[in-house]
Design a protein around this motif. Structure first.
Motif, PDB file in Angstrom:
ATOM      1  N   PHE A  99       0.587  -1.117  -0.003  1.00 21.27           N
ATOM      2  CA  PHE A  99      -0.028  -0.067  -0.181  1.00 21.27           C
ATOM      3  C   PHE A  99       0.936   1.407   0.030  1.00 21.27           C
ATOM      4  O   PHE A  99       0.653   2.130  -0.766  1.00 21.27           O
ATOM      5  N   VAL A 100       1.912   1.181   0.897  1.00 21.46           N
ATOM      6  CA  VAL A 100       2.814   2.704   0.993  1.00 21.46           C
ATOM      7  C   VAL A 100       3.453   2.389  -0.346  1.00 21.46           C
ATOM      8  O   VAL A 100       3.741   3.911  -0.759  1.00 21.46           O
ATOM      9  N   VAL A 101       3.990   1.701  -0.866  1.00 23.17           N
ATOM     10  CA  VAL A 101       4.751   1.685  -2.338  1.00 23.17           C
ATOM     11  C   VAL A 101       3.881   2.278  -3.283  1.00 23.17           C
ATOM     12  O   VAL A 101       4.243   3.259  -3.896  1.00 23.17           O
ATOM     13  N   CYS A 102       2.676   1.865  -3.552  1.00 25.83           N
ATOM     14  CA  CYS A 102       1.515   2.276  -4.365  1.00 25.83           C
ATOM     15  C   CYS A 102       1.082   3.759  -4.147  1.00 25.83           C
ATOM     16  O   CYS A 102       1.188   4.466  -5.010  1.00 25.83           O
ATOM     17  N   PHE A 103       1.250   4.082  -2.904  1.00 25.63           N
ATOM     18  CA  PHE A 103       0.645   5.395  -2.500  1.00 25.63           C
ATOM     19  C   PHE A 103       1.985   6.459  -2.947  1.00 25.63           C
ATOM     20  O   PHE A 103       1.552   7.468  -3.608  1.00 25.63           O
ATOM     21  N   PHE A 104       3.113   6.113  -2.778  1.00 27.93           N
ATOM     22  CA  PHE A 104       4.164   6.948  -3.091  1.00 27.93           C
ATOM     23  C   PHE A 104       4.561   6.923  -4.521  1.00 27.93           C
ATOM     24  O   PHE A 104       5.206   8.031  -5.114  1.00 27.93           O
ATOM     25  N   TRP A 105       4.260   5.944  -5.184  1.00 28.10           N
ATOM     26  CA  TRP A 105       4.469   5.732  -6.636  1.00 28.10           C
ATOM     27  C   TRP A 105       3.289   6.620  -7.437  1.00 28.10           C
ATOM     28  O   TRP A 105       3.434   6.796  -8.641  1.00 28.10           O
ATOM     29  N   THR A 106       2.237   6.868  -6.961  1.00 29.98           N
ATOM     30  CA  THR A 106       1.170   7.467  -7.590  1.00 29.98           C
ATOM     31  C   THR A 106       0.692   8.944  -7.044  1.00 29.98           C
ATOM     32  O   THR A 106       0.780   9.724  -7.882  1.00 29.98           O
TER      33      THR A 106
ATOM     34  N   LEU B 159      11.708  -0.900   3.234  1.00 31.18           N
ATOM     35  CA  LEU B 159      10.243  -0.973   3.374  1.00 31.18           C
ATOM     36  C   LEU B 159       9.915  -0.457   4.906  1.00 31.18           C
ATOM     37  O   LEU B 159       8.962   0.340   4.887  1.00 31.18           O
ATOM     38  N   ARG B 160      10.820  -0.588   5.779  1.00 29.60           N
ATOM     39  CA  ARG B 160      10.588  -0.109   6.998  1.00 29.60           C
ATOM     40  C   ARG B 160      10.449   1.432   7.024  1.00 29.60           C
ATOM     41  O   ARG B 160       9.620   2.180   7.601  1.00 29.60           O
ATOM     42  N   PHE B 161      11.408   2.128   6.350  1.00 29.72           N
ATOM     43  CA  PHE B 161      11.567   3.534   6.182  1.00 29.72           C
ATOM     44  C   PHE B 161      10.028   4.109   5.353  1.00 29.72           C
ATOM     45  O   PHE B 161       9.800   5.024   5.855  1.00 29.72           O
ATOM     46  N   GLU B 162       9.649   3.252   4.079  1.00 33.79           N
ATOM     47  CA  GLU B 162       8.551   3.887   3.562  1.00 33.79           C
ATOM     48  C   GLU B 162       7.475   3.719   4.543  1.00 33.79           C
ATOM     49  O   GLU B 162       6.343   4.671   4.235  1.00 33.79           O
ATOM     50  N   VAL B 163       7.265   2.790   5.262  1.00 34.16           N
ATOM     51  CA  VAL B 163       6.212   2.724   6.190  1.00 34.16           C
ATOM     52  C   VAL B 163       6.105   3.794   7.199  1.00 34.16           C
ATOM     53  O   VAL B 163       4.871   4.689   7.641  1.00 34.16           O
TER      54      VAL B 163
END
Length: 211
Positions: free
Chosen positions: A51-58, A183-187
């Motif tokens: 979810f976080v990856v998709c959020f920052f990519w969009t 991944l931890r930093f992105e969360v």
């Protein structure tokens, strides 16, 4: 798929084995990569990470929404903001899911898809321009952060110039630390970005009054 010089028929539903390919260097290299991928330890991305990856990519946040709402009638702008995800984002997401399941072994994303469909020449052009746009796009965000901090805290111009460099070094270090740290930093970054927006939304919605 299938690998180079494979003698497996196109109608077969199973993956060809090494015995169905020749012993040339291309096929040997192909099966070496398959073996290394099979023996590599599995890495799992949780639902929150995805979810976080998709959020920052969009979207990456709500920066600029206030300016958009002020450019036209609020009802029209809000209707457009609600329709855009359904008419554009959802079809794009479904296309991405279909391609990801069609080529599960690829690591090149849409660049690998274009290469396979349109050939190596078009694929090379596509990969090059995707790389160029990504580099230019990524270089803008540290400058945005520096400009926002300078406007908020009235920073010295000399100090402001070091902020983008610090962001680049920090991001490079996190990436070099490994996928788990990333991944931890992105969360953490997602929580820092979303919590103020959710709080302001919860405080602002009850105060909406129609004129």
């Amino acid at each position: 798929w299938p690998p180079p010089h494979s003698t497996a028929g196109a109608s077969k539903s199973y993956a060809p084995t090494p015995r169905e390919t020749c012993n040339c260097s291309h096929c040997t290299a192909f099966w070496l990569m398959v073996t290394m991928a099979a023996e590599a330890p599995a890495r799992h991305i949780t639902t929150v990470n995805l979810f976080v990856v998709c959020f920052f990519w969009t979207i990456g946040g709500f920066y600029g929404t206030e300016g958009v709402l002020a450019t036209g009638p609020p009802l029209v702008v809000l209707a457009f903001c609600c329709a855009l995800p359904l008419l554009y984002s959802l079809p794009t997401a479904l296309i991405s899911v279909e391609l990801a399941t069609m080529f599960p072994e690829t690591t090149g994303g849409q660049c690998d898809y274009v290469r396979r469909v349109m050939g190596p020449r078009v694929g090379a052009h596509n990969t090059y321009w995707v790389w160029i746009t990504t580099v230019i796009d990524s270089a803008l965000y540290p400058q945005f952060v520096a400009a926002a901090l300078q406007q908020e805290f009235d920073l010295d111009e000399q100090f402001r110039r070091w902020i983008p460099m610090g962001i680049v070094v920090l991001m490079a270090g996190i990436n070099m630390a490994g996928i788990d740290w990333l991944l931890r930093f992105e969360v953490l970054l997602g929580a820092v970005t979303m919590v103020p927006c959710v709080l302001l939304l919860g405080l602002g919605v009850p105060r909406i009054r129609s004129e």
